[in-house]
Design a protein around this motif. Structure first.
Motif, PDB file in Angstrom:
ATOM      1  N   TYR A 179       3.021   1.244  21.602  1.00  0.00           N
ATOM      2  CA  TYR A 179       1.703   0.653  22.688  1.00  0.00           C
ATOM      3  C   TYR A 179       1.013   2.651  22.386  1.00  0.00           C
ATOM      4  O   TYR A 179      -0.183   2.570  22.541  1.00  0.00           O
ATOM      5  CB  TYR A 179       1.507   0.133  23.558  1.00  0.00           C
ATOM      6  N   LYS A 182      -1.293   3.168  19.595  1.00  0.00           N
ATOM      7  CA  LYS A 182      -2.801   2.757  19.690  1.00  0.00           C
ATOM      8  C   LYS A 182      -3.926   3.967  19.857  1.00  0.00           C
ATOM      9  O   LYS A 182      -3.361   4.353  21.004  1.00  0.00           O
ATOM     10  CB  LYS A 182      -2.754   1.958  20.280  1.00  0.00           C
ATOM     11  N   GLU A 216      -2.161 -12.930  23.578  1.00  0.00           N
ATOM     12  CA  GLU A 216      -1.874 -13.108  22.021  1.00  0.00           C
ATOM     13  C   GLU A 216      -1.698 -14.805  22.583  1.00  0.00           C
ATOM     14  O   GLU A 216      -1.502 -15.340  23.079  1.00  0.00           O
ATOM     15  CB  GLU A 216       0.263 -12.883  21.681  1.00  0.00           C
ATOM     16  N   ASP A 235       9.299  -8.353  27.671  1.00  0.00           N
ATOM     17  CA  ASP A 235       9.047  -7.818  26.250  1.00  0.00           C
ATOM     18  C   ASP A 235       7.700  -7.188  26.430  1.00  0.00           C
ATOM     19  O   ASP A 235       7.887  -6.587  25.360  1.00  0.00           O
ATOM     20  CB  ASP A 235       9.344  -9.591  25.223  1.00  0.00           C
TER      21      ASP A 235
HETATM   22  O1  LIG Z   1       6.213  -5.315  20.790  1.00  0.00           O
HETATM   23  C1  LIG Z   1       6.052  -6.475  20.697  1.00  0.00           C
HETATM   24  O2  LIG Z   1       5.003  -5.991  21.192  1.00  0.00           O
HETATM   25  C2  LIG Z   1       4.103  -7.628  20.078  1.00  0.00           C
HETATM   26  C3  LIG Z   1       2.597  -7.267  20.489  1.00  0.00           C
HETATM   27  O3  LIG Z   1       2.125  -6.052  19.772  1.00  0.00           O
HETATM   28  P1  LIG Z   1       0.938  -5.978  19.667  1.00  0.00           P
HETATM   29  O4  LIG Z   1       0.634  -4.178  18.853  1.00  0.00           O
HETATM   30  O5  LIG Z   1       0.537  -6.968  18.662  1.00  0.00           O
HETATM   31  O6  LIG Z   1      -0.478  -6.403  20.492  1.00  0.00           O
HETATM   32  C4  LIG Z   1       4.732  -8.637  20.776  1.00  0.00           C
HETATM   33  O7  LIG Z   1       3.771  -9.525  19.900  1.00  0.00           O
HETATM   34  C5  LIG Z   1       6.223  -8.621  21.141  1.00  0.00           C
HETATM   35  O8  LIG Z   1       6.053 -10.492  21.420  1.00  0.00           O
HETATM   36  C6  LIG Z   1       6.944  -7.422  21.375  1.00  0.00           C
HETATM   37  O9  LIG Z   1       8.283  -7.373  21.096  1.00  0.00           O
END
Ligand SMILES: O=C1O[C@H](COP(=O)(O)O)[C@@H](O)[C@H](O)[C@H]1O
Ligand SMILES: NC(=O)C1=CN([C@@H]2O[C@H](COP(=O)(O)OP(=O)(O)OC[C@H]3O[C@@H](n4cnc5c(N)ncnc54)[C@H](OP(=O)(O)O)[C@@H]3O)[C@@H](O)[C@H]2O)C=CC1
Length: 497
Positions: A179, A182, A216, A235
């Motif tokens: 993150y 980003k 998500e 997570d």
């Molecule tokens: O670190 C993780 O992040 C993803 C979500 O990341 P994103 O950049 O797609 O928002 C998450 O799906 C995953 O479970 C987790 O381990």
């Protein structure tokens, strides 16, 4: 900061999902932009394959991710492969020999990046072997990039840290939190500290609450085995959500150096109000998805996913109220919310300002809207400021107006992916957007008290339908403070119009 970009990048786990989907395409993007100086890559995994076959798999991953690209042959000519069981001491000698040869061939001056894209149980043993088998014995720089999860709780994280610190010093360790790669997460600092209109208001006198949502639509998919021992708290909350909160809450650093920024983030973690025992249910809500519909398709409940226990107590959703007990933030709740199988895939930060002291434009049928600053992290990138202005033609009647900036519209083609930025930072020796051990330790300490309570109490799951915004209790968490979650899907429309 070391600007020497020559390096030998050794990727452990080079046949895995992360390497293929993120690391190889990101390296190609750096190459395409001329950001890789002298470089070579050794891919390491158990699978037996030739250098040629590996090069082909790198080409395939780049094409799958970025489409047909020129110079791919030239790019993959820098790639090598070593079949190696990381648990077997004997294979490190062969790896050292290959690394020394490649180093000499490309004139990489002994600069090495060890990227551990593997299951976390291997992190400690690999680091110990790299040292004992002489791979870190180089005249250039040596850096360890380590994927999440960094431990399972504070105790295991301390043990892992002890192991890797025997081979690498803290400033050689780059703990990835993707993150922090980003664009709009990096933008938080700039929005806050480069605008005279925000920083004076960025405190408990003017802000009523801050909401951070990362939702998500995907379920746990093939990751049931890992997720069962993790859950959304470990997570997503311990790392990504806490990092966003720290960036939103930290004091302006004296300088924009790695150490100054990190120490301001640590000060936020030190001020977190500890939530434990009976208090947990007042501050935190957990959920697990049941069956439902996403994009018009029926999806199963979490307990029916592969490698998930039929009576699983693992949370796939967390909402929480985080209080930062310092002078700036006393009394301002930071609400966080993250989960799988929710209505939309989105990450948004909503800063809600307090109401003005007196509303001259009050109309009995309508309240004035509070000012909001929305930071759109993904999928769209941008900022929206919600203001009130006079309705055209009306008699001093106020209406909401939105000032929007969409990063994606203007810079889409040039916005580098998170991993690309983080890899580049690591090559330049800039650890600002990686997590320091102190940040990891404080956030585990905070989260551990919550997981301790949840692990010992069986929840009534499933308690939210797939395709919804989580359990009702997550709404009640804000309602009891007189707030509500600002809708995050409608805001998408705002900056895309
Ligand atoms: O670190 C993780 O992040 C993803 C979500 O990341 P994103 O950049 O797609 O928002 C998450 O799906 C995953 O479970 C987790 O381990
Ligand atoms: N995938 C993702 O999107 C994300 C992953 N991560 C983290 O990245 C790391 C890697 O994840 P991911 O790529 O998904 O995992 P995968 O399971 O897809 O890949 C694991 C890799 O490790 C190798 N490996 C396993 N055991 C050994 C061994 N004994 N010796 C040598 N190599 C071995 C495998 O090689 P082989 O196939 O040859 O056995 C494979 O290359 C994890 O820590 C994960 O939490 C973090 C964020 C996102």
């Amino acid at each position: 900061m070391d600007q020497n970009l020559s390096s030998l990048i050794m990727i452990f786990g080079a046949t895995g999902d992360l390497s293929k989907r993120k690391l190889f395409p990101s390296l190609y993007r750096l190459y395409e932009r001329g950001r890789l100086d002298k470089f070579a890559v050794i891919g390491i995994a158990r699978t037996q394959q030739s250098h040629e076959k590996f090069k082909q798999s790198v080409k395939d991953s780049v094409t799958a991710s970025l489409g047909e690209k020129p110079n791919l042959d030239e790019f993959v000519s820098h790639f090598y492969y070593q079949s190696h069981d990381v648990a077997d001491s004997n294979s490190y000698a062969a790896l050292k020999k290959l690394a020394d040869e490649i180093d000499g061939h490309y004139g990489l001056e002994g600069n090495r990046i060890f990227y551990l894209a593997m299951a976390p149980e291997f992190f400690g043993p690999i680091a110990l072997h790299l040292k004992s088998d002489g791979l870190t014995d180089v005249k250039g720089y040596k850096r360890l990039v380590i994927e999440k999860p960094f431990g399972h709780d504070l105790e295991s994280a301390m043990e892992l840290n002890k192991q890797i610190r025997t081979a690498f010093s803290e400033n050689e360790i780059y703990r990835i939190d993707h993150y922090l790669g980003k664009e709009m997460v990096r933008n938080i600092e700039v929005i806050r500290f480069a605008n005279a209109i925000f920083e004076p208001l960025w405190n408990n006198r003017y802000i009523s609450n801050i909401q951070v949502t990362s939702s998500e639509t995907l379920g746990v998919e093939e990751r049931g085995r890992y997720y069962e021992s993790s859950g959304a708290l470990r997570d997503m909350v311990q790392n990504h959500m806490m990092q966003m909160v720290a960036l939103l809450a930290m004091e302006p650093p004296i300088k924009l150096t790695t150490d100054e920024i990190r120490s301001e983030k640590v000060r936020v973690f030190r001020a977190l109000r500890s939530v434990e025992g009976e208090q947990v249910k007042e501050y935190f809500v957990r959920g697990q998805y049941g069956e439902g519909t996403i994009s018009e398709k029926s999806v199963p409940r979490y307990r029916d996913e592969p490698n998930v226990d039929q009576g699983s107590n693992t949370e796939t959703f967390v909402a929480g109220k985080i209080m930062i007990d310092n002078f700036r933030w006393a009394g301002v709740p930071f609400y966080i919310r993250t989960g799988k199988r929710m209505t939309s895939k989105t990450t948004k930060i909503v800063v809600q300002f307090k109401d003005i002291p007196m509303n001259l434009y009050y109309q009995t049928e309508k309240m004035l809207n509070p000012n909001l600053l929305v930071i759109h992290v993904q999928p769209e990138e941008g900022i929206t400021l919600h203001l009130n202005a006079k309705k055209a033609g009306g008699h001093l009647e106020a209406q909401e107006v939105k000032l929007s900036f969409a990063n994606t519209g203007i810079h889409a083609m040039n916005t580098p992916e998170g991993y690309e930025k983080l890899l580049y930072d690591c090559m330049r020796g800039d650890a600002t957007n990686f997590t320091h051990w102190d940040e990891v330790a404080y956030s585990w300490a905070f989260v551990d008290k919550i997981s301790k309570v949840w692990e010992n109490q069986k929840a009534e799951y499933p308690n939210y339908e797939s395709g919804s915004m989580g359990p009702k209790a997550a709404d009640e968490l804000l309602e009891k403070d007189g707030f509500f979650w600002w809708p995050v899907s409608d805001m998408y429309v705002d900056i895309c119009k």
